[in-house]
Design an enzyme around this catalytic site. Structure first.
Site, PDB file in Angstrom:
ATOM      1  N   GLY A  21       9.532   0.929  -4.739  1.00 36.25           N
ATOM      2  CA  GLY A  21       8.254   1.557  -4.379  1.00 36.25           C
ATOM      3  C   GLY A  21       8.319   2.185  -2.998  1.00 36.25           C
ATOM      4  O   GLY A  21       7.826   3.313  -2.775  1.00 36.25           O
ATOM      5  N   ASP A  75       0.811  -1.220   0.000  1.00 35.11           N
ATOM      6  CA  ASP A  75       0.000   0.000   0.000  1.00 35.11           C
ATOM      7  C   ASP A  75       0.845   1.271   0.000  1.00 35.11           C
ATOM      8  O   ASP A  75       1.847   1.356   0.702  1.00 35.11           O
ATOM      9  CB  ASP A  75      -0.930   0.003   1.218  1.00 35.11           C
ATOM     10  CG  ASP A  75      -2.032  -1.029   1.050  1.00 35.11           C
ATOM     11  OD1 ASP A  75      -2.468  -1.248  -0.095  1.00 35.11           O
ATOM     12  OD2 ASP A  75      -2.432  -1.631   2.063  1.00 35.11           O
ATOM     13  N   MET A 111      12.261 -15.070 -10.564  1.00 30.96           N
ATOM     14  CA  MET A 111      11.654 -13.751 -10.383  1.00 30.96           C
ATOM     15  C   MET A 111      12.531 -12.668 -11.014  1.00 30.96           C
ATOM     16  O   MET A 111      13.710 -12.889 -11.283  1.00 30.96           O
ATOM     17  CB  MET A 111      11.390 -13.474  -8.915  1.00 30.96           C
ATOM     18  CG  MET A 111      10.131 -14.159  -8.409  1.00 30.96           C
ATOM     19  SD  MET A 111       9.718 -13.686  -6.741  1.00 30.96           S
ATOM     20  CE  MET A 111       8.061 -14.354  -6.612  1.00 30.96           C
ATOM     21  N   TYR A 160       7.692 -18.292  -5.162  1.00 32.86           N
ATOM     22  CA  TYR A 160       7.940 -17.689  -3.842  1.00 32.86           C
ATOM     23  C   TYR A 160       8.979 -18.425  -3.006  1.00 32.86           C
ATOM     24  O   TYR A 160       9.385 -17.922  -1.964  1.00 32.86           O
ATOM     25  CB  TYR A 160       6.623 -17.528  -3.084  1.00 32.86           C
ATOM     26  CG  TYR A 160       5.800 -16.446  -3.741  1.00 32.86           C
ATOM     27  CD1 TYR A 160       6.012 -15.114  -3.423  1.00 32.86           C
ATOM     28  CD2 TYR A 160       4.905 -16.751  -4.746  1.00 32.86           C
ATOM     29  CE1 TYR A 160       5.325 -14.115  -4.080  1.00 32.86           C
ATOM     30  CE2 TYR A 160       4.207 -15.755  -5.408  1.00 32.86           C
ATOM     31  CZ  TYR A 160       4.428 -14.434  -5.066  1.00 32.86           C
ATOM     32  OH  TYR A 160       3.767 -13.437  -5.717  1.00 32.86           O
ATOM     33  N   THR A 218      15.461  -5.938  -1.611  1.00 33.41           N
ATOM     34  CA  THR A 218      14.716  -6.587  -2.691  1.00 33.41           C
ATOM     35  C   THR A 218      15.491  -7.779  -3.227  1.00 33.41           C
ATOM     36  O   THR A 218      16.726  -7.697  -3.378  1.00 33.41           O
ATOM     37  CB  THR A 218      14.412  -5.647  -3.882  1.00 33.41           C
ATOM     38  OG1 THR A 218      13.970  -6.441  -4.985  1.00 33.41           O
ATOM     39  CG2 THR A 218      15.596  -4.841  -4.344  1.00 33.41           C
ATOM     40  N   ILE A 219      14.780  -8.857  -3.513  1.00 30.99           N
ATOM     41  CA  ILE A 219      15.479  -9.996  -4.122  1.00 30.99           C
ATOM     42  C   ILE A 219      15.844  -9.678  -5.570  1.00 30.99           C
ATOM     43  O   ILE A 219      16.674 -10.339  -6.154  1.00 30.99           O
ATOM     44  CB  ILE A 219      14.637 -11.291  -4.061  1.00 30.99           C
ATOM     45  CG1 ILE A 219      13.364 -11.188  -4.904  1.00 30.99           C
ATOM     46  CG2 ILE A 219      14.319 -11.691  -2.631  1.00 30.99           C
ATOM     47  CD1 ILE A 219      12.778 -12.532  -5.259  1.00 30.99           C
ATOM     48  N   ASP A 220      15.207  -8.656  -6.156  1.00 30.47           N
ATOM     49  CA  ASP A 220      15.477  -8.316  -7.559  1.00 30.47           C
ATOM     50  C   ASP A 220      16.791  -7.557  -7.739  1.00 30.47           C
ATOM     51  O   ASP A 220      17.297  -7.444  -8.847  1.00 30.47           O
ATOM     52  CB  ASP A 220      14.353  -7.441  -8.132  1.00 30.47           C
ATOM     53  CG  ASP A 220      13.044  -8.184  -8.250  1.00 30.47           C
ATOM     54  OD1 ASP A 220      13.045  -9.412  -8.029  1.00 30.47           O
ATOM     55  OD2 ASP A 220      12.025  -7.546  -8.565  1.00 30.47           O
TER      56      ASP A 220
HETATM   57  O1  F6P Z   1       9.947  -7.292  -5.997  1.00 27.89           O
HETATM   58  C1  F6P Z   1      10.198  -8.585  -5.614  1.00 27.89           C
HETATM   59  C2  F6P Z   1       9.304  -9.558  -6.341  1.00 27.89           C
HETATM   60  O2  F6P Z   1       9.501 -10.831  -5.791  1.00 27.89           O
HETATM   61  C3  F6P Z   1       9.471  -9.594  -7.857  1.00 27.89           C
HETATM   62  O3  F6P Z   1      10.553 -10.373  -8.285  1.00 27.89           O
HETATM   63  C4  F6P Z   1       8.154 -10.127  -8.286  1.00 27.89           C
HETATM   64  O4  F6P Z   1       7.875  -9.779  -9.621  1.00 27.89           O
HETATM   65  C5  F6P Z   1       7.210  -9.463  -7.331  1.00 27.89           C
HETATM   66  O5  F6P Z   1       7.947  -9.203  -6.165  1.00 27.89           O
HETATM   67  C6  F6P Z   1       5.999 -10.262  -6.976  1.00 27.89           C
HETATM   68  O6  F6P Z   1       5.238  -9.481  -6.114  1.00 27.89           O
HETATM   69  P1  F6P Z   1       3.964  -9.978  -5.322  1.00 27.89           P
HETATM   70  O7  F6P Z   1       4.419 -11.013  -4.353  1.00 27.89           O
HETATM   71  O8  F6P Z   1       3.429  -8.768  -4.638  1.00 27.89           O
HETATM   72  O9  F6P Z   1       3.034 -10.532  -6.348  1.00 27.89           O
END
Ligand code: F6P
Length: 369
Positions: free
Chosen positions: A112, A75, A177, A293, A133-135
């Site tokens: 974000g 949010d 991801m 996940y 972030t994992i990204d």
């Molecule tokens: O930003 C981390 C991340 O795991 C991204 O790799 C993935 O696209 C996104 O979150 C998925 O987000 P959510 O769990 O909110 O669907």
């Protein structure tokens, strides 16, 4: 009177969040005799004033825990879904900051979250952030916590797929991801020795991928591993998206409609389609694994615990020095506060000439380009 510091976690959960909460909290409590209050579920909990006192008992035993003890949400303060509508709840959040007599708010999150924190900073709050972030796509920091753990999990998946791919002489496609940035697929693909790595930054030609797989097959390697980021796109989709970008703001009805159709066509994450195309083009059996996940869950790696603790304790030092409006970035073995205004609105994608890509090409990895 002791200073009171608020803390929240926001965006997707990441391994290392609890290590960071512990690092910030223990240093504030022990070193600087401040008090710490956590807000539940990100900015949503701050708006609803749902809190949790983070005393030394609450901060104990959490270093190795995955997820976040505070809970999280995606949010945004200025666009929060309430009774089916997006509402600007910034004023309520600012009020709650004042009600708790906070001296600072620590926000732990990805791109974000940095943007949301910057928004609150502009309302006059003392805000400081950590990159998670994992990204690994938060800019201005060498790395974000969460990435190292996810990289380990994704690499293990590539390793494990090798024996089954080899036994069945199959193509195994592994979706990892990374919607807009390919660090995870690139890192795990290199570390696990994937034969093909597809990332959002390099649109792929499926025929070139199929040819690379056939070359392996003809040279006696009857299997191939394809590590694909969820946001990887083919050259055709990239071309359509370019048109979408051009037409997005068009006032012409026809062009607008065309845009809508194409957006539906271009939805990324279509690894199943990729696996099917490769089977058709090569005549080799192809299977898809979506790691999903599992990449975010479970205990953080040693590297992430170390990074989160370093950034967290440095954050406490900066709060004590009264330095706000910054993200605590990792730089080499040290840390560096960087202005939030320089972080927001940017994404750290993989540069096309990055060393990792060059290394991968040197060991004959195909990027589909
Ligand atoms: O930003 C981390 C991340 O795991 C991204 O790799 C993935 O696209 C996104 O979150 C998925 O987000 P959510 O769990 O909110 O669907």
């Amino acid at each position: 009177m002791s200073k009171m510091i608020g803390i929240l976690t926001s965006g997707g959960d990441s391994p290392g969040l609890n290590a960071a909460i512990r690092g910030v909290g223990k240093a504030l409590l022990g070193r600087y005799c401040m008090k710490v209050v956590g807000f539940r579920d990100g900015f949503r909990g701050m708006m609803e004033n749902r809190t949790q006192l983070l005393d030394s008992a609450a901060l104990s035993g959490i270093l190795t825990l995955g997820g976040t003890i505070l809970g999280t949400s995606r949010d945004k303060p200025y666009a929060m879904p309430i009774a089916g509508k997006l509402m600007d709840m910034t004023d309520v959040i600012v009020d709650n900051y004042r009600k708790h007599h906070l001296n600072a708010l620590v926000c732990l999150g990805g791109g974000g979250t940095q943007k949301n924190a910057y928004h609150l900073m502009k309302q006059g709050l003392n805000v400081i952030t950590l990159p998670k972030t994992i990204d690994n796509d938060v800019p201005m920091t060498d790395v974000s916590f969460g990435y190292d753990t996810a990289l380990g999990i994704a690499t293990e998946a590539v390793d494990r797929l090798h024996s089954t791919a080899h036994s069945h002489h199959r193509i195994l496609v592994l979706e990892l991801m990374g919607n807009k940035a390919g660090w995870l697929a690139l890192g795990a693909g290199i570390a696990g020795g994937a034969d093909v790595i597809l990332i959002p930054e390099i649109p792929y030609d499926v025929k070139k991928v199929a040819s690379a797989i056939m070359r392996r097959s003809h040279s006696g390697q009857g299997f191939s591993i394809v590590a694909v980021a969820e946001g990887a796109i083919s050259c055709e989709v990239a071309a359509k998206l370019a048109v979408v970008g051009k037409n997005k703001d068009s006032k012409k009805k026809e062009q607008k409609q065309q845009t809508q159709v194409r957006v539906a066509d271009c939805k990324p994450g279509n690894s199943l389609h990729l696996a099917q195309q490769l089977e058709e083009l090569t005549g080799l059996e192809s299977r898809l694994t979506i790691l999903g996940y599992l990449q975010r869950g479970g205990t953080p790696s040693a590297g992430d615990r170390l990074l989160a603790t370093r950034l967290g304790t440095a954050c406490a030092d900066l709060i004590n020095d009264g330095k706000f409006g910054v993200m605590v970035a990792a730089r080499g073995d040290g840390v560096k506060p960087v202005a939030l205004k320089d972080v927001v609105g940017k994404r750290k994608t993989v540069p096309l000439n990055h060393d990792w890509i060059e290394s991968a090409r040197s060991v004959h990895t195909c990027f589909g380009d």
